[in-house]
Design a protein around this motif. Structure first.
Motif, mmCIF file in Angstrom:
data_model
loop_
_atom_site.group_PDB
_atom_site.id
_atom_site.type_symbol
_atom_site.label_atom_id
_atom_site.label_comp_id
_atom_site.label_asym_id
_atom_site.label_seq_id
_atom_site.Cartn_x
_atom_site.Cartn_y
_atom_site.Cartn_z
ATOM 1 N N TYR A 200 0.886 -1.147 0.169
ATOM 2 C CA TYR A 200 0.053 -0.066 0.068
ATOM 3 C C TYR A 200 0.646 1.439 -0.085
ATOM 4 O O TYR A 200 0.292 2.290 -0.045
ATOM 5 C CB TYR A 200 -0.971 -0.188 1.403
ATOM 6 N N GLN A 201 1.968 1.131 0.236
ATOM 7 C CA GLN A 201 3.082 2.248 0.118
ATOM 8 C C GLN A 201 3.905 2.477 -1.140
ATOM 9 O O GLN A 201 4.593 3.369 -1.344
ATOM 10 C CB GLN A 201 4.051 2.044 1.345
ATOM 11 N N GLU A 254 -4.799 -4.743 -5.615
ATOM 12 C CA GLU A 254 -4.115 -3.243 -5.040
ATOM 13 C C GLU A 254 -3.590 -2.699 -6.107
ATOM 14 O O GLU A 254 -3.814 -1.318 -6.447
ATOM 15 C CB GLU A 254 -3.140 -3.633 -3.878
ATOM 16 N N GLN A 258 -5.023 1.144 -7.548
ATOM 17 C CA GLN A 258 -3.943 2.293 -7.641
ATOM 18 C C GLN A 258 -4.443 2.819 -9.044
ATOM 19 O O GLN A 258 -4.430 3.984 -9.670
ATOM 20 C CB GLN A 258 -2.725 1.824 -7.489
ATOM 21 N N THR A 264 -1.492 5.710 -4.363
ATOM 22 C CA THR A 264 -1.081 4.702 -3.497
ATOM 23 C C THR A 264 -1.815 4.837 -2.134
ATOM 24 O O THR A 264 -1.541 3.842 -1.247
ATOM 25 C CB THR A 264 0.451 4.608 -3.209
ATOM 26 N N LYS A 265 -2.431 5.710 -1.846
ATOM 27 C CA LYS A 265 -3.332 5.799 -0.571
ATOM 28 C C LYS A 265 -4.802 5.819 -0.757
ATOM 29 O O LYS A 265 -5.007 6.533 -1.709
ATOM 30 C CB LYS A 265 -2.579 7.108 0.404
#
Length: 265
Positions: A200-201, A254, A258, A264-265
């Motif tokens: 997620y980063q 994920e 994105q 990414t957040k």
């Protein structure tokens, strides 16, 4: 439609060999699709099979009759077997009696990675492989590369678990992943429990390849060293690791998230 009633028939013997022997399927470069869903998916995405095989009790089944009509329209051979002979070919219990014989994909792998892809290092379980293929197709990933020693992507068990995903993907087997990674023009991401960087980063809104390994041993250390980044999936400490197919699905979607949000957040 041609009817075969004897188990001594030469074609039936060939079908029985294909159904029961992985080496026979590999030698013939053929495999079997068992059941209505896989047959419909193949017709939709790839066209007519080499052969359509139907059990006598299912010839008039509404979905089967439609498949037969499409096969005959495209010039594919269709045969009918007595139920007892058909069941000796099928690995599906209580299923609708139709199967296709098709050519197994033997395409040569490209020399360089350039589009979203999945690299599978010595993945053993057919169910995991089929699930990963299904998730990859659902996430819009185009290419899958399997190392030597991985489960056969075109085995009946993997095909059933893939639920038609095979026909939306380019699948390459017996690939030297070391050479492929070294020539890659896109980042290679591997999941690892030995990093603080979560999925997620990191920026996934770009072409990249995911690297997954053996269910118990993980990715080969030499391959892991070639990865551009190692990422982790945050989880409760009480659970040592996630199933590889579950991990792959989380990573793929994920990336989709994105791509949709551009963040990414």
């Amino acid at each position: 439609m041609k009817q075969i009633s004897s188990r001594d028939n030469a074609l039936y013997k060939e079908l029985k060999h294909l159904a029961s022997s992985a080496s026979a399927r590999k030698k013939a470069a053929k495999t079997m699709l068992d059941g209505v869903h896989l047959c419909q998916a193949f017709l939709q995405h790839r066209g007519a099979p080499e052969l359509c095989v139907v059990s006598a009790s299912c010839v008039e089944h509404h979905e089967v009759s439609g498949i037969i009509a499409l096969c005959e329209e495209d010039g594919a051979d269709c045969i009918v077997l007595p139920d007892n002979l058909y069941q000796a070919l099928s690995q599906v219990e209580n299923g609708v009696g139709i199967l296709f014989v098709i050519a197994a994909n033997q395409a040569q792998a490209p020399l360089q990675l350039s589009v979203n892809a999945v690299l599978l290092d010595n993945l053993q379980d057919p169910g995991n492989l089929g699930s990963i293929l299904r998730s990859a197709a659902g996430a819009g990933i185009r290419q899958v590369f399997c190392s030597p020693g991985s489960a056969s992507a075109w085995s009946p068990k993997v095909l059933r678990a893939g639920m038609g995903a095979h026909f939306l993907l380019e699948i390459f087997e017996n690939v030297d992943l070391h050479t492929l990674i070294n020539s890659s023009s896109i980042p290679i991401l591997a999941t690892s429990s030995h990093t603080d960087t979560s999925i997620y980063q990191i920026d996934l809104n770009r072409p990249l390849a995911w690297l997954f390994g053996h269910e118990g041993q993980g990715v080969d250390p030499e391959l892991m060293a070639l990865a551009t980044d190692a990422v982790t999936i945050p989880q409760k400490a009480e659970i040592e690791s996630l199933n590889v197919a579950a991990s792959a699905a989380i990573c793929f979607f994920e990336q989709v998230r994105q791509q949709i949000t551009g963040a990414t957040k």
